[in-house]
Design a protein around this motif. Structure first.
Motif, PDB file in Angstrom:
ATOM      1  N   VAL B 434      23.036  38.144  10.678  1.00 45.03           N
ATOM      2  CA  VAL B 434      24.003  36.597   9.559  1.00 45.03           C
ATOM      3  C   VAL B 434      23.357  35.404   9.619  1.00 45.03           C
ATOM      4  O   VAL B 434      23.478  34.899   8.140  1.00 45.03           O
ATOM      5  CB  VAL B 434      25.593  36.678  10.642  1.00 45.03           C
ATOM      6  CG1 VAL B 434      26.139  36.024   9.947  1.00 45.03           C
ATOM      7  CG2 VAL B 434      25.981  38.725   9.928  1.00 45.03           C
ATOM      8  N   LEU B 435      22.933  35.221  11.447  1.00 44.65           N
ATOM      9  CA  LEU B 435      22.221  34.546  11.085  1.00 44.65           C
ATOM     10  C   LEU B 435      21.241  33.805   9.700  1.00 44.65           C
ATOM     11  O   LEU B 435      21.234  32.506   9.199  1.00 44.65           O
ATOM     12  CB  LEU B 435      21.369  33.438  12.029  1.00 44.65           C
ATOM     13  CG  LEU B 435      22.632  33.792  13.290  1.00 44.65           C
ATOM     14  CD1 LEU B 435      21.461  33.782  14.712  1.00 44.65           C
ATOM     15  CD2 LEU B 435      23.319  32.233  13.683  1.00 44.65           C
ATOM     16  N   CYS B 436      20.457  35.000   9.097  1.00 36.18           N
ATOM     17  CA  CYS B 436      19.684  34.898   8.014  1.00 36.18           C
ATOM     18  C   CYS B 436      19.898  34.526   7.327  1.00 36.18           C
ATOM     19  O   CYS B 436      19.738  33.746   6.643  1.00 36.18           O
ATOM     20  CB  CYS B 436      18.906  35.482   8.062  1.00 36.18           C
ATOM     21  SG  CYS B 436      17.225  36.120   9.571  1.00 36.18           S
ATOM     22  N   SER B 437      21.661  35.376   6.875  1.00 40.94           N
ATOM     23  CA  SER B 437      22.214  34.734   5.593  1.00 40.94           C
ATOM     24  C   SER B 437      22.384  33.563   5.583  1.00 40.94           C
ATOM     25  O   SER B 437      22.782  32.831   4.280  1.00 40.94           O
ATOM     26  CB  SER B 437      23.048  35.951   5.575  1.00 40.94           C
ATOM     27  OG  SER B 437      23.536  36.122   4.449  1.00 40.94           O
ATOM     28  N   ALA B 438      22.752  32.912   6.263  1.00 36.57           N
ATOM     29  CA  ALA B 438      23.665  31.372   6.853  1.00 36.57           C
ATOM     30  C   ALA B 438      22.396  30.780   6.029  1.00 36.57           C
ATOM     31  O   ALA B 438      22.438  29.619   5.944  1.00 36.57           O
ATOM     32  CB  ALA B 438      23.718  31.061   8.154  1.00 36.57           C
ATOM     33  N   ILE B 439      20.317  30.894   7.075  1.00 33.57           N
ATOM     34  CA  ILE B 439      19.923  30.235   6.662  1.00 33.57           C
ATOM     35  C   ILE B 439      19.290  30.087   5.130  1.00 33.57           C
ATOM     36  O   ILE B 439      19.753  29.090   4.326  1.00 33.57           O
ATOM     37  CB  ILE B 439      18.492  30.763   6.992  1.00 33.57           C
ATOM     38  CG1 ILE B 439      18.926  30.102   8.850  1.00 33.57           C
ATOM     39  CG2 ILE B 439      16.982  29.499   6.682  1.00 33.57           C
ATOM     40  CD1 ILE B 439      17.078  31.044   9.471  1.00 33.57           C
ATOM     41  N   SER B 440      19.478  31.159   4.562  1.00 35.34           N
ATOM     42  CA  SER B 440      19.917  31.466   3.128  1.00 35.34           C
ATOM     43  C   SER B 440      20.536  30.709   2.220  1.00 35.34           C
ATOM     44  O   SER B 440      19.916  29.933   0.639  1.00 35.34           O
ATOM     45  CB  SER B 440      19.921  33.207   2.746  1.00 35.34           C
ATOM     46  OG  SER B 440      21.091  33.313   2.606  1.00 35.34           O
ATOM     47  N   VAL B 441      21.855  29.921   2.609  1.00 39.57           N
ATOM     48  CA  VAL B 441      22.796  29.854   1.715  1.00 39.57           C
ATOM     49  C   VAL B 441      22.428  28.147   1.660  1.00 39.57           C
ATOM     50  O   VAL B 441      22.553  28.081   0.623  1.00 39.57           O
ATOM     51  CB  VAL B 441      24.021  29.264   2.943  1.00 39.57           C
ATOM     52  CG1 VAL B 441      24.511  28.424   1.871  1.00 39.57           C
ATOM     53  CG2 VAL B 441      24.977  30.767   2.920  1.00 39.57           C
ATOM     54  N   TYR B 442      21.105  27.743   2.134  1.00 36.74           N
ATOM     55  CA  TYR B 442      20.730  26.030   2.253  1.00 36.74           C
ATOM     56  C   TYR B 442      19.601  26.666   1.065  1.00 36.74           C
ATOM     57  O   TYR B 442      19.669  25.587   0.212  1.00 36.74           O
ATOM     58  CB  TYR B 442      19.339  26.185   3.505  1.00 36.74           C
ATOM     59  CG  TYR B 442      18.972  24.453   2.887  1.00 36.74           C
ATOM     60  CD1 TYR B 442      19.506  23.363   3.714  1.00 36.74           C
ATOM     61  CD2 TYR B 442      17.766  25.228   3.296  1.00 36.74           C
ATOM     62  CE1 TYR B 442      18.910  22.380   2.863  1.00 36.74           C
ATOM     63  CE2 TYR B 442      17.002  23.851   3.106  1.00 36.74           C
ATOM     64  CZ  TYR B 442      17.085  22.338   2.647  1.00 36.74           C
ATOM     65  OH  TYR B 442      16.637  21.147   2.259  1.00 36.74           O
ATOM     66  N   TYR B 443      18.400  27.311   1.144  1.00 35.71           N
ATOM     67  CA  TYR B 443      17.844  26.844  -0.404  1.00 35.71           C
ATOM     68  C   TYR B 443      18.368  27.268  -1.515  1.00 35.71           C
ATOM     69  O   TYR B 443      18.138  26.760  -2.125  1.00 35.71           O
ATOM     70  CB  TYR B 443      16.251  27.166   0.144  1.00 35.71           C
ATOM     71  CG  TYR B 443      16.505  29.545   0.402  1.00 35.71           C
ATOM     72  CD1 TYR B 443      16.640  30.773  -0.080  1.00 35.71           C
ATOM     73  CD2 TYR B 443      16.050  29.628   2.192  1.00 35.71           C
ATOM     74  CE1 TYR B 443      16.368  31.568  -0.399  1.00 35.71           C
ATOM     75  CE2 TYR B 443      15.973  30.812   2.602  1.00 35.71           C
ATOM     76  CZ  TYR B 443      16.600  32.071   0.850  1.00 35.71           C
ATOM     77  OH  TYR B 443      16.031  33.361   1.463  1.00 35.71           O
ATOM     78  N   TYR B 444      19.544  28.910  -1.392  1.00 37.13           N
ATOM     79  CA  TYR B 444      20.366  28.428  -2.477  1.00 37.13           C
ATOM     80  C   TYR B 444      21.095  27.684  -3.198  1.00 37.13           C
ATOM     81  O   TYR B 444      21.254  26.790  -4.218  1.00 37.13           O
ATOM     82  CB  TYR B 444      21.130  29.189  -2.543  1.00 37.13           C
ATOM     83  CG  TYR B 444      20.354  30.730  -2.088  1.00 37.13           C
ATOM     84  CD1 TYR B 444      19.199  31.571  -3.306  1.00 37.13           C
ATOM     85  CD2 TYR B 444      20.743  31.985  -0.980  1.00 37.13           C
ATOM     86  CE1 TYR B 444      18.975  32.820  -2.167  1.00 37.13           C
ATOM     87  CE2 TYR B 444      19.406  33.176  -0.559  1.00 37.13           C
ATOM     88  CZ  TYR B 444      19.403  32.896  -1.665  1.00 37.13           C
ATOM     89  OH  TYR B 444      18.148  34.851  -1.571  1.00 37.13           O
ATOM     90  N   LEU B 445      21.162  26.644  -2.446  1.00 32.14           N
ATOM     91  CA  LEU B 445      22.378  25.631  -2.753  1.00 32.14           C
ATOM     92  C   LEU B 445      21.888  24.385  -2.763  1.00 32.14           C
ATOM     93  O   LEU B 445      22.203  23.464  -3.799  1.00 32.14           O
ATOM     94  CB  LEU B 445      23.712  25.207  -1.552  1.00 32.14           C
ATOM     95  CG  LEU B 445      24.212  26.596  -1.557  1.00 32.14           C
ATOM     96  CD1 LEU B 445      25.279  26.352  -0.714  1.00 32.14           C
ATOM     97  CD2 LEU B 445      25.198  27.404  -2.796  1.00 32.14           C
ATOM     98  N   ARG B 446      20.514  24.370  -2.536  1.00 35.46           N
ATOM     99  CA  ARG B 446      19.503  23.392  -2.977  1.00 35.46           C
ATOM    100  C   ARG B 446      19.226  23.310  -4.450  1.00 35.46           C
ATOM    101  O   ARG B 446      18.753  22.363  -5.250  1.00 35.46           O
ATOM    102  CB  ARG B 446      18.657  23.136  -2.025  1.00 35.46           C
ATOM    103  CG  ARG B 446      17.742  22.082  -2.235  1.00 35.46           C
ATOM    104  CD  ARG B 446      16.279  22.274  -1.283  1.00 35.46           C
ATOM    105  NE  ARG B 446      16.057  23.699  -1.411  1.00 35.46           N
ATOM    106  CZ  ARG B 446      14.730  23.424  -1.240  1.00 35.46           C
ATOM    107  NH1 ARG B 446      13.704  22.905  -0.704  1.00 35.46           N
ATOM    108  NH2 ARG B 446      13.483  24.519  -1.668  1.00 35.46           N
ATOM    109  N   VAL B 447      19.065  24.564  -5.037  1.00 34.46           N
ATOM    110  CA  VAL B 447      19.515  24.533  -6.472  1.00 34.46           C
ATOM    111  C   VAL B 447      20.036  23.728  -6.783  1.00 34.46           C
ATOM    112  O   VAL B 447      20.424  23.159  -7.778  1.00 34.46           O
ATOM    113  CB  VAL B 447      18.776  25.963  -6.497  1.00 34.46           C
ATOM    114  CG1 VAL B 447      18.527  25.707  -8.369  1.00 34.46           C
ATOM    115  CG2 VAL B 447      17.251  27.120  -5.783  1.00 34.46           C
ATOM    116  N   LEU B 448      21.557  24.371  -6.501  1.00 37.23           N
ATOM    117  CA  LEU B 448      22.994  23.853  -6.743  1.00 37.23           C
ATOM    118  C   LEU B 448      23.398  21.808  -6.788  1.00 37.23           C
ATOM    119  O   LEU B 448      23.088  21.740  -7.467  1.00 37.23           O
ATOM    120  CB  LEU B 448      24.398  24.349  -6.757  1.00 37.23           C
ATOM    121  CG  LEU B 448      24.318  25.805  -6.758  1.00 37.23           C
ATOM    122  CD1 LEU B 448      26.035  25.890  -5.373  1.00 37.23           C
ATOM    123  CD2 LEU B 448      24.727  25.740  -8.029  1.00 37.23           C
ATOM    124  N   VAL B 449      22.481  22.082  -5.931  1.00 29.73           N
ATOM    125  CA  VAL B 449      22.327  20.834  -5.783  1.00 29.73           C
ATOM    126  C   VAL B 449      21.720  19.529  -6.179  1.00 29.73           C
ATOM    127  O   VAL B 449      21.871  19.074  -7.466  1.00 29.73           O
ATOM    128  CB  VAL B 449      22.170  19.991  -4.742  1.00 29.73           C
ATOM    129  CG1 VAL B 449      21.742  18.471  -3.880  1.00 29.73           C
ATOM    130  CG2 VAL B 449      22.961  20.485  -3.370  1.00 29.73           C
TER     131      VAL B 449
END
Lengths: 186, 503
Positions: B434-449
């Motif tokens: 789950v922690l790793c999954s939380a890390i992944s949110v950063y780089y996925y959302l960066r694309v959205l930004v």
């Protein structure tokens, strides 16, 4: 049947020596020819194990057909100029590779020392194979009955390989050739 | 069988066996037809070949869909089996091939490499995947593995004028061959130890606790087979090839690799893995060894994949590392499947969900890619929402799904997977996941930004791209699949359960 130790060590020694030559020689043609010798040595070991068909196939297919192709490719590409230099910069890498290879060897030796093959190699004991008409007959009968499906699937595999080869080897379109002259050389 | 003779039952095929073989026959026949069509010089070959291959893939998927609920049929003396598991995966492979084709059509025009061999190779690789998943004989598995690998090696190197593509193909070919050799050596040792290459027979030996399966020879063979698979799925100690290959391959091919290839490797891995006796019948020592090694692999795969993905600016590379991370989550499912209520159904569900969202993401990238796959950096996506609002929205759906945000397929799949792991009592593993999954949110959302909050920049790929109708269908289909699985997951979950129950 016992394997004659003299011939075993002769062929095994040949196989090891020529494998080393294959890996260590810089000249690709010399490597290819020593690989042919490795295949001959393997064929000798197979023959000692009473696997005469495999021994013959080893010589016909590997030492014959495949290596001739190798050598043709080396000839046509005129690959005697080494395209890259694995010089001193990779000494540690080589050391690590050799070390890991030795570890693997140790593991394999340990495993084979501590294991016995399954219940006397099952159905295909020497006597039974001889009674059924010898290696060649047994293998061909099995190949066209029980193992028909994998045998047919191999043709799908070869078809894929042929189409892949055509896709790679097709004449380059004009724009690709232009790109190639701009520095992207294959 | 005293003397091996021709056994007539191996040479006859009953009607229901022919019926069970329909998907394979359709796909192979379609491939042959496409080969013939591609040498016809009457018309430009791209249209007939494209349509023939596309229809073949859809027909094969329909046939598998029809066969999926039917009873298990054993084929060719038990070398292959047609069950719900294999048929559900057949649908997945053929759909992923079909969507890859839809996306590729325009892409190949842009790249000016519209060769009909491309379509035939995609279809033949899909056939290899289908055969591999339905095989229960290590020889057949190996031949199928080589069929799909050969097809994909060539597809990776399809942009012959591009050095990255060449490098990727050669690298993949050499490392992939090494992995195949390891797998084959393991198979040989397993045969030497157990006297059989059939995984069901090996499993029954394991269950009867024969002396054959407690030798080091058997253990080494099993390990080498498992290592071969770990390489194919790019788990962490064996992941080095993946980012370069994914970056060098043409974008649609990368999409095909992340979905079809990964699902095929995992589906077969699962079959063989259970066949070698994991979770049922192995001695406690071996069981805990395998468990520990896979545990370490899973954790390393998740951590390294996610952390390295943080620093990537090329989207293909970023998705490659994220694909490694997803392999880690799937390994979590592999480890804990035996002890949880849903068993391995969550792994199957995750594979399907991952295929949908990843194919979608790569479809969007294929539309955006300019010639030679330039224009796939984060900056190039700046202001995408102004230029292509719908594409940006679709990409957002896929990225949210990969990050595991409801109501998307990724959320449901991750929820099922981690819930199963909790049931299995693997709390530390779940916390790490789950922690790793939380890390992944950063780089996925960066694309959205970049897509929604940055001004468009001038440069390569800054002009508006025209979207072909085929690619549009593909993107729409994947958006639909991602959302449908996220909103109404019950249907897919029950399909996955039925698939695993037939194993």
């Amino acid at each position: 049947m016992e394997i004659s130790p003299v011939f075993f060590y002769l062929f095994a020694g040949m196989a090891i020596a020529f494998s080393l030559v294959t890996v260590l020689k810089k000249n690709p043609a010399a490597s290819a020819f020593s690989l042919v010798m490795v295949f001959f040595a393997f064929a000798g070991i197979y023959a000692l194990l009473d696997a005469h068909l495999i021994a013959t196939l080893q010589i016909l297919v590997y030492a014959g057909a495949i290596m001739v192709l190798f050598i043709f490719v080396i000839m046509l590409l005129s690959a005697d100029v080494p395209s890259f230099d694995l010089g001193r910069s990779h000494v540690t890498l080589r050391g690590a590779a050799a070390g890991l290879g030795l570890v693997l060897l140790a593991v394999l030796v340990w495993v084979f020392k501590n294991s016995t093959p399954a219940a006397g190699s099952g159905l295909f004991t020497v006597d039974r194979v001889v009674a059924a008409g010898g290696n060649t007959q047994v293998i061909s009968e099995l190949m066209f009955s029980q193992y028909l499906w994998p045998f047919e699937l191999t043709s799908v595999l070869l078809l894929t390989a042929i189409i892949g080869a055509v896709a790679i080897a097709k004449r380059r379109p004009a724009h690709a050739a232009q790109a190639a002259t701009k520095g992207v050389r294959s | 069988m005293d003397s091996p003779i021709i056994n007539p039952e191996f040479l006859t095929i009953s009607p229901e066996q022919i019926r069970a073989l329909t998907p394979y026959l359709v796909v192979f026949g379609g491939a042959l037809l496409a080969i013939v069509l591609s040498v016809l010089r009457v018309v430009q070959p791209k249209w007939p070949v494209f349509i023939a291959v596309l229809l073949t893939a859809l027909a094969g998927a329909a046939a598998s869909q029809m066969l999926a609920p039917e009873a298990e049929v054993s084929l060719f003396g038990g070398m292959m089996v047609s069950d719900t598991y294999s048929n559900i995966f057949n649908i997945l492979f053929l759909m992923s091939a079909a969507f890859t084709l839809l996306v590729s059509f325009k892409y190949l025009d842009t790249e000016r490499m519209q060769h009909p061999e491309y379509y035939v190779l995609v279809l033949l690789s899909a056939l290899g995947m289908m055969l591999m998943t339905s095989a229960i004989d290590l020889i057949v598995i190996f031949i199928a593995l080589e069929t799909l690998s050969l097809g994909v090696y060539v597809l990776v190197g399809f942009r012959r004028a591009d050095r990255r593509s060449n490098e990727a193909a050669v690298k993949y070919f050499i490392l992939g061959s090494a992995a195949s050799a390891i797998f084959l050596y393991g198979t040989a040792l397993l045969y030497g130890a157990s006297g059989s290459v059939r995984i069901d027979q090996i499993l029954s030996l394991v269950h009867s606790g024969g002396a054959e399966v407690s030798t080091p020879l058997f253990a080494l063979g099993a390990w080498l087979v498992i290592l071969g698979f770990l390489f194919k799925v790019a788990s962490v100690p064996f992941h080095m090839w993946m980012p370069d290959v994914y970056e060098g391959a043409p974008v649609p091919v990368t999409g095909f690799m992340t979905t079809g290839l990964k699902a095929a490797a995992f589906a077969t891995f699962l079959r063989v893995f259970l066949g070698l006796g994991y979770g049922s019948g192995l001695t406690a020592v071996i069981q805990s060894h395998i468990h520990d090694v896979l545990w370490v692999c899973a954790v390393l795969t998740m951590v390294i994949g996610n952390v390295v993905a943080l620093t990537q600016t090329n989207l293909k590379r970023m998705l490659a590392y994220s694909s490694i991370a997803h392999t880690g989550y799937l390994l979590v499912g592999m480890i804990t499947g035996t002890a949880s209520a849903d068993g391995y159904a969550s792994v199957v569900l995750y594979l399907v969900a991952y295929a949908a969202m990843n194919l979608g993401a790569f479809a969007v990238l294929s539309i955006l890619a300019t010639k030679d796959d330039v224009g796939l950096n984060l900056q190039d996506l700046s202001g995408l929402s102004r230029k292509h609002p719908l594409l940006a929205l679709a990409m957002a759906v896929f990225l949210f799904s990969m990050a595991g945000v409801p109501p998307t397929a990724g959320f449901v799949a991750k929820y099922q997977l981690f819930y199963g792991a909790v049931q299995a009592g693997e709390i530390p593993l779940v916390v790490i996941s789950v922690l790793c999954s939380a890390i992944s949110v950063y780089y996925y959302l960066r694309v959205l930004v970049f897509m929604y909050m940055r001004e468009p920049v001038a440069g390569a790929g800054s002009d508006k791209r025209s979207v072909s109708p085929w690619a549009a269908i593909a993107v729409l289909g994947m958006v639909f699949a991602t959302l449908q699985m996220g909103v109404i997951p019950a249907k897919m979950i029950s399909a996955a359960r039925r698939a695993v129950a037939s194993l």
